[in-house]
Design a protein around this motif. Structure first.
Motif, PDB file in Angstrom:
ATOM      1  N   ALA A  44     -42.040 -30.576  15.116  1.00 41.82           N
ATOM      2  CA  ALA A  44     -42.678 -31.179  15.500  1.00 41.82           C
ATOM      3  C   ALA A  44     -44.375 -30.462  14.778  1.00 41.82           C
ATOM      4  O   ALA A  44     -45.420 -31.564  14.493  1.00 41.82           O
ATOM      5  CB  ALA A  44     -43.665 -31.132  16.661  1.00 41.82           C
ATOM      6  N   GLY A  45     -44.356 -29.100  14.940  1.00 43.16           N
ATOM      7  CA  GLY A  45     -45.509 -28.678  14.015  1.00 43.16           C
ATOM      8  C   GLY A  45     -45.787 -29.279  12.263  1.00 43.16           C
ATOM      9  O   GLY A  45     -47.001 -29.471  12.090  1.00 43.16           O
ATOM     10  N   ALA A  46     -44.872 -29.295  11.776  1.00 40.94           N
ATOM     11  CA  ALA A  46     -45.288 -29.519  10.442  1.00 40.94           C
ATOM     12  C   ALA A  46     -45.231 -30.935   9.910  1.00 40.94           C
ATOM     13  O   ALA A  46     -46.137 -31.487   9.196  1.00 40.94           O
ATOM     14  CB  ALA A  46     -42.976 -29.491   9.666  1.00 40.94           C
ATOM     15  N   ALA A  47     -44.548 -31.534  11.188  1.00 38.61           N
ATOM     16  CA  ALA A  47     -44.612 -32.947  11.176  1.00 38.61           C
ATOM     17  C   ALA A  47     -46.437 -33.549  11.216  1.00 38.61           C
ATOM     18  O   ALA A  47     -46.909 -33.772  10.580  1.00 38.61           O
ATOM     19  CB  ALA A  47     -44.151 -34.146  11.832  1.00 38.61           C
ATOM     20  N   ALA A  48     -46.748 -32.714  12.010  1.00 42.25           N
ATOM     21  CA  ALA A  48     -47.940 -32.466  12.133  1.00 42.25           C
ATOM     22  C   ALA A  48     -49.393 -32.294  11.435  1.00 42.25           C
ATOM     23  O   ALA A  48     -50.786 -32.761  11.243  1.00 42.25           O
ATOM     24  CB  ALA A  48     -48.760 -32.074  14.411  1.00 42.25           C
ATOM     25  N   ALA A  49     -49.245 -31.442  11.062  1.00 41.57           N
ATOM     26  CA  ALA A  49     -49.703 -31.257   9.980  1.00 41.57           C
ATOM     27  C   ALA A  49     -49.132 -31.752   8.311  1.00 41.57           C
ATOM     28  O   ALA A  49     -50.614 -31.932   7.874  1.00 41.57           O
ATOM     29  CB  ALA A  49     -49.572 -29.528   9.243  1.00 41.57           C
ATOM     30  N   ALA A  50     -48.904 -32.120   8.746  1.00 40.55           N
ATOM     31  CA  ALA A  50     -48.027 -33.534   7.167  1.00 40.55           C
ATOM     32  C   ALA A  50     -48.779 -34.770   7.325  1.00 40.55           C
ATOM     33  O   ALA A  50     -49.684 -35.142   6.615  1.00 40.55           O
ATOM     34  CB  ALA A  50     -47.098 -33.763   7.138  1.00 40.55           C
ATOM     35  N   VAL A  51     -48.899 -35.187   8.517  1.00 40.58           N
ATOM     36  CA  VAL A  51     -50.053 -35.458   8.642  1.00 40.58           C
ATOM     37  C   VAL A  51     -51.501 -36.038   9.263  1.00 40.58           C
ATOM     38  O   VAL A  51     -52.137 -36.023   8.908  1.00 40.58           O
ATOM     39  CB  VAL A  51     -49.606 -36.952  10.349  1.00 40.58           C
ATOM     40  N   ALA A  52     -52.390 -34.417   9.231  1.00 46.45           N
ATOM     41  CA  ALA A  52     -52.828 -34.542   9.196  1.00 46.45           C
ATOM     42  C   ALA A  52     -53.959 -33.829   7.628  1.00 46.45           C
ATOM     43  O   ALA A  52     -55.100 -33.638   7.692  1.00 46.45           O
ATOM     44  CB  ALA A  52     -53.276 -32.699  10.200  1.00 46.45           C
ATOM     45  N   VAL A  53     -53.219 -33.633   6.993  1.00 42.98           N
ATOM     46  CA  VAL A  53     -53.130 -32.953   5.683  1.00 42.98           C
ATOM     47  C   VAL A  53     -54.094 -34.118   4.869  1.00 42.98           C
ATOM     48  O   VAL A  53     -55.137 -34.470   4.398  1.00 42.98           O
ATOM     49  CB  VAL A  53     -52.235 -32.801   4.845  1.00 42.98           C
ATOM     50  N   PRO A  54     -53.986 -35.710   5.190  1.00 42.73           N
ATOM     51  CA  PRO A  54     -54.286 -36.542   3.940  1.00 42.73           C
ATOM     52  C   PRO A  54     -56.078 -37.060   4.866  1.00 42.73           C
ATOM     53  O   PRO A  54     -57.184 -37.471   4.230  1.00 42.73           O
ATOM     54  CB  PRO A  54     -53.650 -38.191   4.221  1.00 42.73           C
ATOM     55  N   VAL A  55     -55.845 -36.752   6.260  1.00 42.49           N
ATOM     56  CA  VAL A  55     -56.870 -36.894   7.120  1.00 42.49           C
ATOM     57  C   VAL A  55     -58.486 -35.622   7.001  1.00 42.49           C
ATOM     58  O   VAL A  55     -59.364 -36.211   6.693  1.00 42.49           O
ATOM     59  CB  VAL A  55     -56.832 -37.173   8.818  1.00 42.49           C
ATOM     60  N   VAL A  56     -57.536 -35.278   7.337  1.00 41.95           N
ATOM     61  CA  VAL A  56     -58.379 -33.501   6.295  1.00 41.95           C
ATOM     62  C   VAL A  56     -59.092 -33.748   5.255  1.00 41.95           C
ATOM     63  O   VAL A  56     -60.352 -33.408   4.697  1.00 41.95           O
ATOM     64  CB  VAL A  56     -57.873 -32.062   6.663  1.00 41.95           C
ATOM     65  N   ALA A  57     -58.500 -34.613   4.051  1.00 43.01           N
ATOM     66  CA  ALA A  57     -59.144 -34.372   2.301  1.00 43.01           C
ATOM     67  C   ALA A  57     -59.967 -34.881   2.545  1.00 43.01           C
ATOM     68  O   ALA A  57     -60.950 -35.427   1.954  1.00 43.01           O
ATOM     69  CB  ALA A  57     -57.577 -34.632   1.541  1.00 43.01           C
ATOM     70  N   GLY A  65     -57.247 -25.878   6.140  1.00 46.76           N
ATOM     71  CA  GLY A  65     -56.444 -24.935   7.423  1.00 46.76           C
ATOM     72  C   GLY A  65     -56.168 -25.189   8.234  1.00 46.76           C
ATOM     73  O   GLY A  65     -56.270 -24.667   9.300  1.00 46.76           O
ATOM     74  N   THR A  66     -57.548 -26.961   8.607  1.00 45.97           N
ATOM     75  CA  THR A  66     -57.282 -27.088   9.564  1.00 45.97           C
ATOM     76  C   THR A  66     -56.350 -28.216  10.217  1.00 45.97           C
ATOM     77  O   THR A  66     -56.058 -27.556  11.156  1.00 45.97           O
ATOM     78  CB  THR A  66     -59.150 -28.037   9.981  1.00 45.97           C
ATOM     79  N   ALA A  67     -55.331 -28.249   9.184  1.00 50.15           N
ATOM     80  CA  ALA A  67     -55.081 -29.105   8.917  1.00 50.15           C
ATOM     81  C   ALA A  67     -53.342 -28.234   9.751  1.00 50.15           C
ATOM     82  O   ALA A  67     -52.276 -28.693  10.786  1.00 50.15           O
ATOM     83  CB  ALA A  67     -54.256 -29.957   7.928  1.00 50.15           C
ATOM     84  N   VAL A  68     -53.469 -27.083   9.057  1.00 53.96           N
ATOM     85  CA  VAL A  68     -51.976 -25.869   8.871  1.00 53.96           C
ATOM     86  C   VAL A  68     -52.519 -25.617  10.587  1.00 53.96           C
ATOM     87  O   VAL A  68     -51.610 -25.677  11.912  1.00 53.96           O
ATOM     88  CB  VAL A  68     -52.418 -24.203   7.987  1.00 53.96           C
ATOM     89  N   LEU A  69     -53.715 -25.554  10.713  1.00 51.06           N
ATOM     90  CA  LEU A  69     -53.906 -24.847  12.232  1.00 51.06           C
ATOM     91  C   LEU A  69     -53.305 -25.918  13.647  1.00 51.06           C
ATOM     92  O   LEU A  69     -52.880 -25.863  14.347  1.00 51.06           O
ATOM     93  CB  LEU A  69     -55.559 -24.480  12.961  1.00 51.06           C
ATOM     94  N   PHE A  70     -53.358 -26.554  13.122  1.00 50.31           N
ATOM     95  CA  PHE A  70     -52.999 -28.380  13.624  1.00 50.31           C
ATOM     96  C   PHE A  70     -51.732 -28.328  14.422  1.00 50.31           C
ATOM     97  O   PHE A  70     -51.425 -28.278  14.841  1.00 50.31           O
ATOM     98  CB  PHE A  70     -53.732 -29.535  13.250  1.00 50.31           C
ATOM     99  N   GLY A  71     -51.296 -28.059  12.994  1.00 50.25           N
ATOM    100  CA  GLY A  71     -50.181 -27.969  13.085  1.00 50.25           C
ATOM    101  C   GLY A  71     -48.867 -26.763  13.664  1.00 50.25           C
ATOM    102  O   GLY A  71     -48.477 -27.260  14.663  1.00 50.25           O
ATOM    103  N   VAL A  72     -49.926 -26.255  14.051  1.00 51.12           N
ATOM    104  CA  VAL A  72     -49.173 -24.719  14.876  1.00 51.12           C
ATOM    105  C   VAL A  72     -49.746 -24.903  16.038  1.00 51.12           C
ATOM    106  O   VAL A  72     -48.641 -24.396  16.979  1.00 51.12           O
ATOM    107  CB  VAL A  72     -50.208 -23.309  14.089  1.00 51.12           C
ATOM    108  N   GLY A  73     -50.743 -25.450  16.287  1.00 51.04           N
ATOM    109  CA  GLY A  73     -50.791 -25.944  18.040  1.00 51.04           C
ATOM    110  C   GLY A  73     -49.764 -26.506  18.392  1.00 51.04           C
ATOM    111  O   GLY A  73     -49.886 -26.471  19.289  1.00 51.04           O
TER     112      GLY A  73
END
Length: 93
Positions: A44-57, A65-73
Motif C-alpha cells: 500500500a505504501g509503495a503504491a501510494a508513493a508511486a501515485v504521488a510521484v507524478p503529482v509531486v513532480a 521526499g513528500t511522495a516518499v513520506l506520503f507512502g510511509v504514512g
C-alpha cells in the motif's frame, strides 16, 4: 518562507495519508484477510508513493521526499488499521 510552507504541506500530506488509510482499513477492509499479512502495508505504501510521484513532480513547493513520506504514512496507516482489527478496536459506526 517557502521552505516552511513546503514542510507544512509534507507534514499534512503524511498525516492525512496515515489517518485516511487507517480509517479505510478499519471500516472497509475489516473482513479481508489479505490486509493482515506482512506485505500489505509495504504494498500500500509503495503504491501510494508511486501515485504521488507524478503529482509531486508538477508542484513547485514540494519534492520527491513528500511522495516518499506520503507512502510511509499510508503504509503505517494500513499497519495501524490492521492492528486495530486484530485487537478488536473498531469504529462504532
Amino acid at each position: 518562507m517557502l521552505e516552511i510552507i513546503g514542510l507544512a504541506i509534507t507534514g499534512a500530506s503524511t498525516a492525512a495519508g496515515f489517518y485516511q488509510a487507517r480509517a479505510f482499513v478499519r471500516r472497509k477492509l475489516r473482513f479481508v484477510d489479505a490486509v493482515q499479512g506482512a506485505g500489505a502495508p509495504v504494498l500500500a505504501g509503495a503504491a501510494a508513493a508511486a501515485v504521488a510521484v507524478p503529482v509531486v513532480a508538477l508542484l513547485p513547493l514540494i519534492g520527491a521526499g513528500t511522495a516518499v513520506l506520503f507512502g510511509v504514512g499510508v503504509g503505517a496507516g494500513v499497519a495501524a488499521g490492521a492492528r486495530h482489527i486484530r485487537q478488536g478496536r473498531l469504529p462504532s459506526g
